[in-house]
Design a protein around this motif. Structure first.
Motif, PDB file in Angstrom:
ATOM      1  N   ALA A  87      29.627  29.583  50.295  1.00  0.00           N
ATOM      2  CA  ALA A  87      31.076  29.674  50.402  1.00  0.00           C
ATOM      3  C   ALA A  87      31.668  30.072  49.067  1.00  0.00           C
ATOM      4  CB  ALA A  87      31.656  28.327  50.846  1.00  0.00           C
ATOM      5  N   ALA A  88      32.892  30.610  49.110  1.00  0.00           N
ATOM      6  CA  ALA A  88      33.534  31.095  47.893  1.00  0.00           C
ATOM      7  C   ALA A  88      33.767  29.983  46.884  1.00  0.00           C
ATOM      8  CB  ALA A  88      34.865  31.762  48.247  1.00  0.00           C
ATOM      9  N   SER A  89      33.720  28.733  47.318  1.00  0.00           N
ATOM     10  CA  SER A  89      33.963  27.617  46.408  1.00  0.00           C
ATOM     11  C   SER A  89      32.681  27.055  45.823  1.00  0.00           C
ATOM     12  CB  SER A  89      34.708  26.499  47.145  1.00  0.00           C
ATOM     13  OG  SER A  89      33.930  26.021  48.225  1.00  0.00           O
ATOM     14  N   ASP A 134      42.959  35.947  47.324  1.00  0.00           N
ATOM     15  CA  ASP A 134      42.167  35.913  48.555  1.00  0.00           C
ATOM     16  C   ASP A 134      40.809  35.317  48.200  1.00  0.00           C
ATOM     17  OD1 ASP A 134      40.428  36.494  50.690  1.00  0.00           O
ATOM     18  OD2 ASP A 134      41.513  38.326  51.212  1.00  0.00           O
ATOM     19  N   ALA A 135      40.600  34.050  48.534  1.00  0.00           N
ATOM     20  CA  ALA A 135      39.389  33.343  48.112  1.00  0.00           C
ATOM     21  C   ALA A 135      38.123  34.039  48.585  1.00  0.00           C
ATOM     22  CB  ALA A 135      39.421  31.902  48.615  1.00  0.00           C
ATOM     23  N   GLY A 136      38.117  34.509  49.833  1.00  0.00           N
ATOM     24  CA  GLY A 136      36.926  35.158  50.363  1.00  0.00           C
ATOM     25  C   GLY A 136      36.621  36.465  49.669  1.00  0.00           C
ATOM     26  N   ALA A 137      37.639  37.289  49.470  1.00  0.00           N
ATOM     27  CA  ALA A 137      37.441  38.586  48.825  1.00  0.00           C
ATOM     28  C   ALA A 137      37.151  38.431  47.339  1.00  0.00           C
ATOM     29  CB  ALA A 137      38.674  39.465  49.031  1.00  0.00           C
ATOM     30  N   CYS A 138      37.779  37.439  46.719  1.00  0.00           N
ATOM     31  CA  CYS A 138      37.579  37.230  45.281  1.00  0.00           C
ATOM     32  C   CYS A 138      36.163  36.754  44.988  1.00  0.00           C
ATOM     33  CB  CYS A 138      38.597  36.222  44.760  1.00  0.00           C
ATOM     34  SG  CYS A 138      38.491  35.931  42.971  1.00  0.00           S
ATOM     35  N   ASP A 139      35.665  35.811  45.803  1.00  0.00           N
ATOM     36  CA  ASP A 139      34.300  35.297  45.607  1.00  0.00           C
ATOM     37  C   ASP A 139      34.131  34.827  44.162  1.00  0.00           C
ATOM     38  OD1 ASP A 139      31.787  34.614  46.407  1.00  0.00           O
ATOM     39  OD2 ASP A 139      31.012  36.660  46.530  1.00  0.00           O
ATOM     40  N   ILE A 140      35.010  33.935  43.746  1.00  0.00           N
ATOM     41  CA  ILE A 140      35.171  33.617  42.328  1.00  0.00           C
ATOM     42  C   ILE A 140      33.954  32.945  41.704  1.00  0.00           C
ATOM     43  CG2 ILE A 140      36.170  31.280  42.465  1.00  0.00           C
ATOM     44  CD1 ILE A 140      38.447  32.435  40.587  1.00  0.00           C
ATOM     45  N   TRP A 141      33.104  32.302  42.532  1.00  0.00           N
ATOM     46  CA  TRP A 141      31.918  31.649  41.993  1.00  0.00           C
ATOM     47  C   TRP A 141      30.751  32.615  41.809  1.00  0.00           C
ATOM     48  CZ3 TRP A 141      32.032  27.157  39.621  1.00  0.00           C
ATOM     49  CH2 TRP A 141      33.067  26.273  39.904  1.00  0.00           C
ATOM     50  N   LEU A 142      30.941  33.874  42.174  1.00  0.00           N
ATOM     51  CA  LEU A 142      29.960  34.911  41.867  1.00  0.00           C
ATOM     52  C   LEU A 142      30.549  35.793  40.774  1.00  0.00           C
ATOM     53  CD1 LEU A 142      27.268  36.385  42.503  1.00  0.00           C
ATOM     54  CD2 LEU A 142      28.577  37.811  44.092  1.00  0.00           C
ATOM     55  N   CYS A 143      30.036  35.665  39.572  1.00  0.00           N
ATOM     56  CA  CYS A 143      30.460  36.508  38.441  1.00  0.00           C
ATOM     57  C   CYS A 143      31.938  36.338  38.103  1.00  0.00           C
ATOM     58  CB  CYS A 143      30.149  37.977  38.711  1.00  0.00           C
ATOM     59  SG  CYS A 143      28.406  38.304  39.062  1.00  0.00           S
ATOM     60  N   LYS A 144      32.490  35.139  38.370  1.00  0.00           N
ATOM     61  CA  LYS A 144      33.893  34.841  38.074  1.00  0.00           C
ATOM     62  C   LYS A 144      34.853  35.744  38.838  1.00  0.00           C
ATOM     63  CE  LYS A 144      35.021  33.896  33.820  1.00  0.00           C
ATOM     64  NZ  LYS A 144      35.180  34.005  32.344  1.00  0.00           N
ATOM     65  N   GLY A 145      34.368  36.355  39.922  1.00  0.00           N
ATOM     66  CA  GLY A 145      35.204  37.269  40.685  1.00  0.00           C
ATOM     67  C   GLY A 145      35.224  38.684  40.139  1.00  0.00           C
ATOM     68  N   TYR A 146      34.530  38.928  39.030  1.00  0.00           N
ATOM     69  CA  TYR A 146      34.466  40.278  38.464  1.00  0.00           C
ATOM     70  C   TYR A 146      33.668  41.167  39.420  1.00  0.00           C
ATOM     71  CZ  TYR A 146      35.803  38.154  33.930  1.00  0.00           C
ATOM     72  OH  TYR A 146      36.435  37.481  32.912  1.00  0.00           O
ATOM     73  N   LYS A 147      34.139  42.377  39.649  1.00  0.00           N
ATOM     74  CA  LYS A 147      33.595  43.223  40.705  1.00  0.00           C
ATOM     75  C   LYS A 147      32.725  44.363  40.172  1.00  0.00           C
ATOM     76  CE  LYS A 147      35.727  40.744  43.704  1.00  0.00           C
ATOM     77  NZ  LYS A 147      34.928  39.697  44.385  1.00  0.00           N
ATOM     78  N   PHE A 148      31.694  44.673  40.960  1.00  0.00           N
ATOM     79  CA  PHE A 148      30.823  45.805  40.629  1.00  0.00           C
ATOM     80  C   PHE A 148      31.613  47.103  40.547  1.00  0.00           C
ATOM     81  CE2 PHE A 148      28.211  49.341  42.363  1.00  0.00           C
ATOM     82  CZ  PHE A 148      27.388  49.517  41.262  1.00  0.00           C
ATOM     83  N   ASP A 149      32.589  47.283  41.445  1.00  0.00           N
ATOM     84  CA  ASP A 149      33.349  48.538  41.466  1.00  0.00           C
ATOM     85  C   ASP A 149      34.100  48.793  40.162  1.00  0.00           C
ATOM     86  OD1 ASP A 149      32.469  49.187  43.966  1.00  0.00           O
ATOM     87  OD2 ASP A 149      34.292  48.560  45.018  1.00  0.00           O
ATOM     88  N   ASP A 150      34.399  47.745  39.413  1.00  0.00           N
ATOM     89  CA  ASP A 150      35.058  47.908  38.111  1.00  0.00           C
ATOM     90  C   ASP A 150      34.058  48.151  36.988  1.00  0.00           C
ATOM     91  OD1 ASP A 150      37.681  47.438  39.091  1.00  0.00           O
ATOM     92  OD2 ASP A 150      37.357  45.267  39.003  1.00  0.00           O
ATOM     93  N   ASN A 151      32.773  48.066  37.296  1.00  0.00           N
ATOM     94  CA  ASN A 151      31.760  48.067  36.239  1.00  0.00           C
ATOM     95  C   ASN A 151      30.606  49.029  36.490  1.00  0.00           C
ATOM     96  OD1 ASN A 151      32.413  45.617  34.272  1.00  0.00           O
ATOM     97  ND2 ASN A 151      32.982  45.003  36.349  1.00  0.00           N
ATOM     98  N   LYS A 152      30.840  50.044  37.311  1.00  0.00           N
ATOM     99  CA  LYS A 152      29.767  50.983  37.641  1.00  0.00           C
ATOM    100  C   LYS A 152      29.248  51.738  36.423  1.00  0.00           C
ATOM    101  CE  LYS A 152      31.091  51.709  42.470  1.00  0.00           C
ATOM    102  NZ  LYS A 152      31.566  52.687  43.488  1.00  0.00           N
ATOM    103  N   ALA A 153      30.085  51.882  35.409  1.00  0.00           N
ATOM    104  CA  ALA A 153      29.662  52.600  34.201  1.00  0.00           C
ATOM    105  C   ALA A 153      28.800  51.739  33.287  1.00  0.00           C
ATOM    106  CB  ALA A 153      30.881  53.098  33.429  1.00  0.00           C
ATOM    107  N   ASN A 154      28.660  50.449  33.617  1.00  0.00           N
ATOM    108  CA  ASN A 154      27.951  49.521  32.735  1.00  0.00           C
ATOM    109  C   ASN A 154      26.596  49.081  33.281  1.00  0.00           C
ATOM    110  OD1 ASN A 154      30.207  49.494  30.987  1.00  0.00           O
ATOM    111  ND2 ASN A 154      31.188  47.895  32.215  1.00  0.00           N
ATOM    112  N   VAL A 155      26.092  49.764  34.304  1.00  0.00           N
ATOM    113  CA  VAL A 155      24.818  49.365  34.909  1.00  0.00           C
ATOM    114  C   VAL A 155      23.667  49.655  33.947  1.00  0.00           C
ATOM    115  CG1 VAL A 155      23.231  49.729  36.834  1.00  0.00           C
ATOM    116  CG2 VAL A 155      25.707  49.761  37.238  1.00  0.00           C
ATOM    117  N   GLN A 156      22.858  48.639  33.689  1.00  0.00           N
ATOM    118  CA  GLN A 156      21.683  48.773  32.832  1.00  0.00           C
ATOM    119  C   GLN A 156      20.475  49.173  33.676  1.00  0.00           C
ATOM    120  OE1 GLN A 156      22.204  48.055  29.391  1.00  0.00           O
ATOM    121  NE2 GLN A 156      24.324  47.886  30.130  1.00  0.00           N
TER     122      GLN A 156
END
Length: 208
Positions: free
Chosen positions: A200-202, A60-82
């Protein structure tokens, strides 16, 4: 098998502080094979991700938002907040496994508006050249959290420190994103955000 295919050329990633990594939320947005691709090689480029995604029904291009952080999500990384303070010096370590000449910068990005806050914290007109050894200052360097950032990055998930390396001659783009928070400073208004020409996601989020 598509998710295990890695586009081999330049490879790089921020190893310190802890940058965003792929996870279940990314898989839900970007598709299982894209997530598998990044779990097997998080050093790869965005164009390689898009190659994997091109024939995947669950991308899902819109949900993935691949050009922002390669699509990596904050919800997967809440334990890594500096947690940083305004004016703090932050050492950055980048591991470049395969060079390719390009440009690069490190900027603070507002993840809600897809815009760069203020000016790049550091930038290079020639980065990771494959015609000479990579200078250590391109792999180990310091940035300074702006003293006038105000409260723009007070909430986890609203901002990332983005390392952005673009090898334009071979059309390969690399990103790492560090989630962080910072308290207010003397200037509560903060630095103005520089809107990216398209969100845009692209379209990559990159400081000019």
């Amino acid at each position: 098998l598509a998710g295990l295919i890695s586009t081999v050329s330049g490879h790089g990633f921020v190893t310190s502080p802890q940058a965003r990594m792929p996870g279940d939320s990314m898989a839900a947005a970007c598709g299982q094979q894209v997530a598998v691709n990044q779990e097997s090689d998080n050093y790869g480029n965005i164009q390689g991700e898009l190659q994997v995604a091109s024939n995947q029904a669950d991308y899902d291009a819109g949900a993935c938002d691949i050009w922002l952080c390669k699509g990596y999500k904050f919800d997967d990384n809440k334990a890594n907040v500096q947690t940083f303070t305004a004016g703090q010096t932050v050492p950055i370590t980048v591991d470049i496994r395969a060079p390719h000449t390009g440009t690069a910068n490190v900027s603070i990005v507002n993840t809600k508006t897809h815009s760069v806050i203020g000016e790049p914290l550091i930038s290079w007109d020639s980065y990771a050249s494959n015609s000479a050894p990579i200078p250590d200052e391109q792999k180990n360097f310091d940035i300074t959290i702006p003293s006038d950032i105000g409260s723009q990055c007070a909430t986890a998930g609203d901002c990332v420190i983005q390392w952005y390396w673009d090898a334009r001659s071979i059309d390969q783009t690399y990103q790492s994103c560090i989630d962080f928070t910072v308290g207010g400073s003397g200037d509560s208004s903060g630095s103005p955000s520089q809107a990216v020409s398209s969100v845009a996601a692209s379209t990559p989020v990159v400081a000019s």
